[in-house]
Design an enzyme around this catalytic site. Structure first.
Site, PDB file in Angstrom:
ATOM      1  N   ASN A 149       5.446   7.033 -12.894  1.00  0.00           N
ATOM      2  CA  ASN A 149       6.167   8.292 -12.960  1.00  0.00           C
ATOM      3  C   ASN A 149       7.618   7.989 -13.312  1.00  0.00           C
ATOM      4  O   ASN A 149       8.237   7.115 -12.706  1.00  0.00           O
ATOM      5  CB  ASN A 149       6.088   9.022 -11.616  1.00  0.00           C
ATOM      6  CG  ASN A 149       4.662   9.397 -11.264  1.00  0.00           C
ATOM      7  OD1 ASN A 149       3.858   9.713 -12.141  1.00  0.00           O
ATOM      8  ND2 ASN A 149       4.332   9.355  -9.988  1.00  0.00           N
ATOM      9  N   VAL A 196      10.693   8.150  -5.853  1.00  0.00           N
ATOM     10  CA  VAL A 196      11.431   6.963  -5.399  1.00  0.00           C
ATOM     11  C   VAL A 196      12.006   6.293  -6.646  1.00  0.00           C
ATOM     12  O   VAL A 196      11.257   5.828  -7.514  1.00  0.00           O
ATOM     13  CB  VAL A 196      10.518   5.987  -4.624  1.00  0.00           C
ATOM     14  CG1 VAL A 196      11.298   4.734  -4.238  1.00  0.00           C
ATOM     15  CG2 VAL A 196       9.939   6.654  -3.374  1.00  0.00           C
ATOM     16  N   ARG A 239       0.841  -1.198   0.000  1.00  0.00           N
ATOM     17  CA  ARG A 239       0.000   0.000   0.000  1.00  0.00           C
ATOM     18  C   ARG A 239       0.872   1.243   0.000  1.00  0.00           C
ATOM     19  O   ARG A 239       1.881   1.288   0.716  1.00  0.00           O
ATOM     20  CB  ARG A 239      -0.890   0.024   1.244  1.00  0.00           C
ATOM     21  CG  ARG A 239      -1.934  -1.045   1.236  1.00  0.00           C
ATOM     22  CD  ARG A 239      -2.909  -0.890   2.394  1.00  0.00           C
ATOM     23  NE  ARG A 239      -3.682  -2.114   2.556  1.00  0.00           N
ATOM     24  CZ  ARG A 239      -4.697  -2.469   1.764  1.00  0.00           C
ATOM     25  NH1 ARG A 239      -5.077  -1.665   0.790  1.00  0.00           N
ATOM     26  NH2 ARG A 239      -5.333  -3.616   1.943  1.00  0.00           N
ATOM     27  N   ASP A 240       0.472   2.266  -0.755  1.00  0.00           N
ATOM     28  CA  ASP A 240       1.190   3.541  -0.716  1.00  0.00           C
ATOM     29  C   ASP A 240       0.934   4.212   0.636  1.00  0.00           C
ATOM     30  O   ASP A 240      -0.189   4.210   1.136  1.00  0.00           O
ATOM     31  CB  ASP A 240       0.709   4.456  -1.855  1.00  0.00           C
ATOM     32  CG  ASP A 240       1.679   5.602  -2.106  1.00  0.00           C
ATOM     33  OD1 ASP A 240       2.269   5.633  -3.202  1.00  0.00           O
ATOM     34  OD2 ASP A 240       1.840   6.459  -1.218  1.00  0.00           O
ATOM     35  N   HIS A 257       8.351   1.215  -9.977  1.00  0.00           N
ATOM     36  CA  HIS A 257       7.077   0.822  -9.368  1.00  0.00           C
ATOM     37  C   HIS A 257       5.930   1.357 -10.211  1.00  0.00           C
ATOM     38  O   HIS A 257       6.044   2.399 -10.845  1.00  0.00           O
ATOM     39  CB  HIS A 257       6.966   1.335  -7.934  1.00  0.00           C
ATOM     40  CG  HIS A 257       7.141   2.814  -7.811  1.00  0.00           C
ATOM     41  ND1 HIS A 257       8.383   3.401  -7.833  1.00  0.00           N
ATOM     42  CD2 HIS A 257       6.247   3.818  -7.696  1.00  0.00           C
ATOM     43  CE1 HIS A 257       8.251   4.713  -7.731  1.00  0.00           C
ATOM     44  NE2 HIS A 257       6.951   4.996  -7.656  1.00  0.00           N
ATOM     45  N   HIS A 292       2.002   2.618  -9.864  1.00  0.00           N
ATOM     46  CA  HIS A 292       0.897   2.987  -8.993  1.00  0.00           C
ATOM     47  C   HIS A 292      -0.365   2.316  -9.523  1.00  0.00           C
ATOM     48  O   HIS A 292      -0.660   2.394 -10.721  1.00  0.00           O
ATOM     49  CB  HIS A 292       0.670   4.504  -9.006  1.00  0.00           C
ATOM     50  CG  HIS A 292       1.812   5.287  -8.450  1.00  0.00           C
ATOM     51  ND1 HIS A 292       1.811   5.793  -7.176  1.00  0.00           N
ATOM     52  CD2 HIS A 292       2.994   5.652  -9.000  1.00  0.00           C
ATOM     53  CE1 HIS A 292       2.943   6.449  -6.965  1.00  0.00           C
ATOM     54  NE2 HIS A 292       3.674   6.384  -8.053  1.00  0.00           N
TER      55      HIS A 292
HETATM   56  P1  5GP Z   1       6.735   8.176  -7.241  1.00  0.00           P
HETATM   57  O1  5GP Z   1       6.523   9.621  -6.918  1.00  0.00           O
HETATM   58  O2  5GP Z   1       8.218   7.841  -7.211  1.00  0.00           O
HETATM   59  O3  5GP Z   1       6.063   7.716  -8.477  1.00  0.00           O
HETATM   60  O4  5GP Z   1       6.018   7.390  -6.093  1.00  0.00           O
HETATM   61  C1  5GP Z   1       6.573   7.078  -4.878  1.00  0.00           C
HETATM   62  C2  5GP Z   1       5.422   6.707  -3.972  1.00  0.00           C
HETATM   63  O5  5GP Z   1       5.959   5.977  -2.890  1.00  0.00           O
HETATM   64  C3  5GP Z   1       4.690   7.907  -3.384  1.00  0.00           C
HETATM   65  O6  5GP Z   1       3.310   7.835  -3.758  1.00  0.00           O
HETATM   66  C4  5GP Z   1       4.898   7.763  -1.882  1.00  0.00           C
HETATM   67  O7  5GP Z   1       3.755   8.108  -1.153  1.00  0.00           O
HETATM   68  C5  5GP Z   1       5.262   6.305  -1.737  1.00  0.00           C
HETATM   69  N1  5GP Z   1       6.181   6.024  -0.648  1.00  0.00           N
HETATM   70  C6  5GP Z   1       7.290   6.715  -0.301  1.00  0.00           C
HETATM   71  N2  5GP Z   1       7.922   6.116   0.724  1.00  0.00           N
HETATM   72  C7  5GP Z   1       7.199   5.011   1.023  1.00  0.00           C
HETATM   73  C8  5GP Z   1       7.336   3.990   2.015  1.00  0.00           C
HETATM   74  O8  5GP Z   1       8.263   3.970   2.808  1.00  0.00           O
HETATM   75  N3  5GP Z   1       6.394   3.009   2.024  1.00  0.00           N
HETATM   76  C9  5GP Z   1       5.346   2.988   1.144  1.00  0.00           C
HETATM   77  N4  5GP Z   1       4.467   1.981   1.247  1.00  0.00           N
HETATM   78  N5  5GP Z   1       5.177   3.935   0.205  1.00  0.00           N
HETATM   79  C10 5GP Z   1       6.088   4.938   0.139  1.00  0.00           C
END
Ligand code: 5GP
Ligand code: ZN
Length: 120
Positions: A93, A102, A33-34, A106, A108
């Site tokens: 992303n 991150v 889960r996010d 991954h 979403h």
């Molecule tokens: P990005 O912006 O790289 O596409 O998405 C990274 C996602 O990872 C964000 O939606 C953020 O809320 C989520 N996220 C960041 N750190 C953690 C974490 O430690 N655990 C989880 N489950 N999600 C995380």
């Protein structure tokens, strides 16, 4: 800052160093889960390997089948989580302008409510 496997939050989750509920796990992916959900259901399908982005997946690493497998697994997870037939959205992303924060590949998986025509 360099985005290496050593300081990568998702690598720590994959290895179990940081505990997280796994909604799905197979040889290539885990689904978690996010922490900051942007929809009623907001999951992350995370590669087990440290692949920094979609760019590295295709341009550098060369990991045949990962993209196709990811779409299949994401759809299966969506179904298992009750998001079908209602519907869901997948988002990847990529890079700074793409909103990636991150740098470990991954997808979403968003759903559980009507997402309308908006992104994010
Ligand atoms: P990005 O912006 O790289 O596409 O998405 C990274 C996602 O990872 C964000 O939606 C953020 O809320 C989520 N996220 C960041 N750190 C953690 C974490 O430690 N655990 C989880 N489950 N999600 C995380
Ligand atoms: Zn990583």
């Amino acid at each position: 800052m360099e985005h290496t496997a050593d300081n990568c939050i998702f690598c720590k989750i994959v290895s179990g160093e940081i505990p997280a509920e796994r909604l799905h796990e197979d040889d290539k992916f885990i689904c978690i889960r996010d922490v900051r959900p942007q929809a009623k259901v907001h999951l992350l399908l995370v590669t087990k390997r440290h692949i920094p982005s979609l760019d590295e997946l295709y341009a550098k690493t060369g990991a045949p089948g990962v993209g196709e497998a990811a779409l299949e697994v994401a759809t299966a997870v969506a179904r298992k989580q009750g998001l079908l037939p209602g519907g869901f959205r997948l988002v990847i992303n990529t890079g700074g302008h793409g909103g990636q924060t991150v740098f470990h590949l991954h997808i979403h998986l968003l759903g559980g409510n009507d997402l309308e025509g908006t992104f994010g």
